[in-house]
Design an enzyme around this catalytic site. Structure first.
Site, short mmCIF file in Angstrom:
data_model
loop_
_atom_site.label_atom_id
_atom_site.label_comp_id
_atom_site.label_asym_id
_atom_site.label_seq_id
_atom_site.Cartn_x
_atom_site.Cartn_y
_atom_site.Cartn_z
N ASP A 64 -43.50 12.25 -11.22
CA ASP A 64 -43.71 11.31 -10.15
C ASP A 64 -42.17 12.46 -9.39
O ASP A 64 -41.87 11.16 -9.64
CB ASP A 64 -43.89 10.25 -10.67
CG ASP A 64 -45.06 9.46 -11.12
OD1 ASP A 64 -45.63 10.54 -11.59
OD2 ASP A 64 -45.47 7.93 -11.28
N HIS A 122 -43.22 15.84 -17.30
CA HIS A 122 -44.14 16.16 -18.26
C HIS A 122 -44.08 17.96 -17.49
O HIS A 122 -43.29 18.61 -16.75
CB HIS A 122 -44.91 15.43 -17.84
CG HIS A 122 -44.81 14.25 -18.23
ND1 HIS A 122 -45.67 13.80 -18.74
CD2 HIS A 122 -43.98 13.17 -18.13
CE1 HIS A 122 -45.65 12.23 -19.34
NE2 HIS A 122 -44.27 12.55 -18.63
N SER A 210 -33.00 12.44 -9.34
CA SER A 210 -32.33 13.99 -10.09
C SER A 210 -33.91 15.13 -9.68
O SER A 210 -35.05 14.36 -8.95
CB SER A 210 -33.08 13.35 -11.51
OG SER A 210 -34.31 12.75 -11.16
#
Length: 277
Positions: A64, A122, A210
């Site tokens: 996301d 992911h 990040s």
């Protein structure tokens, strides 16, 4: 952020950022013992559907995030990181000196996570996880304005985890999880060497900002047109885990570092994909 007292910060954080608790695996604030436990929360499996899960030629978003993509890494250094000391060799570190040349002239995806985002990343591709190594470094901000104003290349100077993934349609892919402001912890959850399908969680960041970078060899990926257009502006596009962001360039060539032809797990994946058609 790891003390029991820190959990008192969760309700205000949820309200401030409009976080949807219903999509969280633990959907009650009271279920989190610390703020970091909430920050690194898992989502319900259905919360992030994976685009074309049995088509390994489809590339999906690893996080996301606010995303930019570049067909050429040299374009990224002109538009985004402005060429300041950014090199593939510096990003991947000396442990990958043997494979770094494969990515010269290749394509680049940058996925920037803000503090309010779901903070697990992911796999954007299906394949066999290869070598992985950690590089210690600083914790500079990855805010795009700061990136353009500071001299150090934050991606090559910050603390990071480098992962190589062997795939069929894209060949060898490099994924780099970069810690940023106050992110002192980069945690891996998928075992090294495992075969994993795209969308599988690979790791998570503790509190802070990040970025996840994904590098492709030249001529292996075509990013979606809308992402290319906004990235050239340059503007970030918000995408979520598992959303379609590109495809492998067809016909697939025998790209360097491709998954082994006799990989039994990949063969089983192909059988499952064919059975689903």
């Amino acid at each position: 952020m790891d003390t029991p007292a820190s959990r008192a910060k969760i309700p205000d954080f949820v309200r401030l950022h409009g976080i949807n608790l219903e999509e969280c695996l633990v959907d009650r604030v009271e279920g989190y013992p610390t703020f970091n436990a909430f920050f690194t929360r898992e989502l319900k499996p259905a919360a992030r559907p994976i685009a074309a899960p049995l088509d390994d030629g489809v590339l999906v978003s690893p996080a996301d995030s606010r995303t930019v993509v570049y067909p050429s890494i040299s374009d990224a250094t002109k538009i985004w990181v402005k060429g300041r000391s950014f090199t593939v060799e510096g990003l991947l570190g000396p442990e990958c000196a043997d494979v770094a040349p494969l990515f010269l002239g290749g394509s680049l995806l940058l996925a920037r996570l803000a503090p309010q985002d779901y903070h697990r990343w992911h796999l954007p591709v299906t394949g066999r996880l290869g070598r992985r190594h950690r590089i210690d470094g600083a914790l500079y901000t990855v805010n795009p304005i700061a990136i353009r104003r500071t001299n150090p290349d934050v991606y090559s100077h910050n603390k990071r985890e480098v992962l190589l993934v062997h795939t069929k349609p894209f060949g060898l892919v490099a994924m780099v999880a970069v810690g940023a402001t106050v992110v002192g912890s980069i945690n891996i959850v998928t075992p090294d060497g495992a075969f994993a399908e795209k969308g599988a969680c690979h790791g998570y960041f503790a509190f802070g900002g990040s970025t996840v970078l994904v590098l492709f060899q030249p001529g292996t990926v075509a990013f979606d047109a809308d992402l290319l257009k906004s990235s050239a502006t340059p503007l970030e596009t918000y995408v979520r885990v598992g959303e379609h962001i590109g495809t492998a360039v067809a016909p697939a060539a025998a790209h360097a570092g491709a998954i082994a032809a006799d990989d039994v797990d990949y063969a089983a994946y192909l059988l499952k994909a064919r059975a689903a058609v």
